[in-house]
Design a protein around this motif. Structure first.
Motif, PDB file in Angstrom:
ATOM      1  N   ILE A   6      56.450  63.509  36.444  1.00 15.20           N
ATOM      2  CA  ILE A   6      57.507  63.174  37.406  1.00 15.20           C
ATOM      3  C   ILE A   6      58.876  63.577  36.862  1.00 15.20           C
ATOM      4  CG2 ILE A   6      57.936  60.758  36.737  1.00 15.20           C
ATOM      5  CD1 ILE A   6      57.673  61.955  40.355  1.00 15.20           C
ATOM      6  N   LYS A   7      59.102  63.427  35.555  1.00 18.80           N
ATOM      7  CA  LYS A   7      60.368  63.877  34.958  1.00 18.80           C
ATOM      8  C   LYS A   7      60.512  65.396  35.089  1.00 18.80           C
ATOM      9  CE  LYS A   7      62.466  60.265  33.267  1.00 18.80           C
ATOM     10  NZ  LYS A   7      63.700  59.802  33.860  1.00 18.80           N
ATOM     11  N   PHE A   8      59.431  66.117  34.759  1.00 16.95           N
ATOM     12  CA  PHE A   8      59.448  67.577  34.879  1.00 16.95           C
ATOM     13  C   PHE A   8      59.740  67.980  36.321  1.00 16.95           C
ATOM     14  CE2 PHE A   8      57.319  71.579  35.853  1.00 16.95           C
ATOM     15  CZ  PHE A   8      57.785  72.410  34.843  1.00 16.95           C
ATOM     16  N   HIS A   9      59.065  67.334  37.259  1.00 16.95           N
ATOM     17  CA  HIS A   9      59.226  67.638  38.683  1.00 16.95           C
ATOM     18  C   HIS A   9      60.667  67.370  39.129  1.00 16.95           C
ATOM     19  CE1 HIS A   9      57.289  68.666  42.439  1.00 16.95           C
ATOM     20  NE2 HIS A   9      57.670  67.552  43.025  1.00 16.95           N
ATOM     21  N   ASN A  10      61.266  66.286  38.654  1.00 16.05           N
ATOM     22  CA  ASN A  10      62.650  65.963  39.006  1.00 16.05           C
ATOM     23  C   ASN A  10      63.628  66.977  38.431  1.00 16.05           C
ATOM     24  OD1 ASN A  10      61.920  63.716  40.477  1.00 16.05           O
ATOM     25  ND2 ASN A  10      62.284  62.284  38.809  1.00 16.05           N
ATOM     26  N   VAL A  11      63.464  67.331  37.163  1.00  9.76           N
ATOM     27  CA  VAL A  11      64.363  68.304  36.528  1.00  9.76           C
ATOM     28  C   VAL A  11      64.238  69.658  37.210  1.00  9.76           C
ATOM     29  CG1 VAL A  11      64.787  69.607  34.402  1.00  9.76           C
ATOM     30  CG2 VAL A  11      64.477  67.126  34.306  1.00  9.76           C
ATOM     31  N   PHE A  12      63.012  70.069  37.474  1.00 11.75           N
ATOM     32  CA  PHE A  12      62.817  71.381  38.101  1.00 11.75           C
ATOM     33  C   PHE A  12      63.303  71.408  39.549  1.00 11.75           C
ATOM     34  CE2 PHE A  12      60.858  75.158  36.271  1.00 11.75           C
ATOM     35  CZ  PHE A  12      60.967  74.806  34.943  1.00 11.75           C
ATOM     36  N   ALA A  13      63.338  70.262  40.217  1.00 11.64           N
ATOM     37  CA  ALA A  13      63.897  70.234  41.574  1.00 11.64           C
ATOM     38  C   ALA A  13      65.364  70.669  41.528  1.00 11.64           C
ATOM     39  CB  ALA A  13      63.767  68.839  42.178  1.00 11.64           C
TER      40      ALA A  13
END
Length: 146
Positions: A6-13
């Motif tokens: 979820i952290k990766f997904h948020n940063v990449f957003a």
């Protein structure tokens, strides 16, 4: 696993949004001088969107909320918030990935600088509009302010 994804997904957003906006600015300002440097940003956007898709698909399978919602799809479809997370968000994001991929190919095959810039502008705008329509903004912004 879920926390890292979820952290990766948020940063990449944020990375996808920033890169997409950069491509749009480049397409508006470099119409006659569009070259390999500008085209590389379209390819980067496509790469980032694909990485987002992979992370999102992984989240779709490991998220406890989504797993519970998938087990009762009838109830999920009646709940607007759950339907948005489980059905609408993934569907429109897949369409955004398709738009980014098609844009990258069209930019690469365009015959002139003006055509490349025009295709990058329209395709990237479509990609960002599809993504922006279903980004959970309150959660995305909250991840940085919490």
């Amino acid at each position: 696993m879920y926390g890292i994804l979820i952290k990766f997904h948020n940063v990449f957003a944020w990375l996808v949004l920033a890169t997409g906006l950069f491509v749009i600015v480049k397409a508006l300002t470099a119409k006659t001088t569009w070259g390999p440097g500008e085209s590389s940003w379209v390819r980067r956007l496509t790469l980032f969107v694909h990485l987002q898709l992979v992370a999102g698909l992984a989240l779709w399978f490991v998220s406890p909320t989504v797993a519970q919602a998938r087990s009762a799809m009838g109830a999920t479809m009646k709940d607007a918030a759950l339907r948005r997370v489980v059905v609408e968000h993934p569907t429109l994001m897949v369409l955004a990935v398709i738009a980014a991929t098609v844009t990258s190919v069209m930019v690469r095959k365009a015959p002139s600088s003006e055509a490349k810039a025009s295709k990058a502008l329209v395709g990237t705008a479509i990609t960002l509009l599809l993504a922006a329509a279903v980004i959970p903004w309150q959660r995305l912004i909250g991840s940085w302010t919490a």
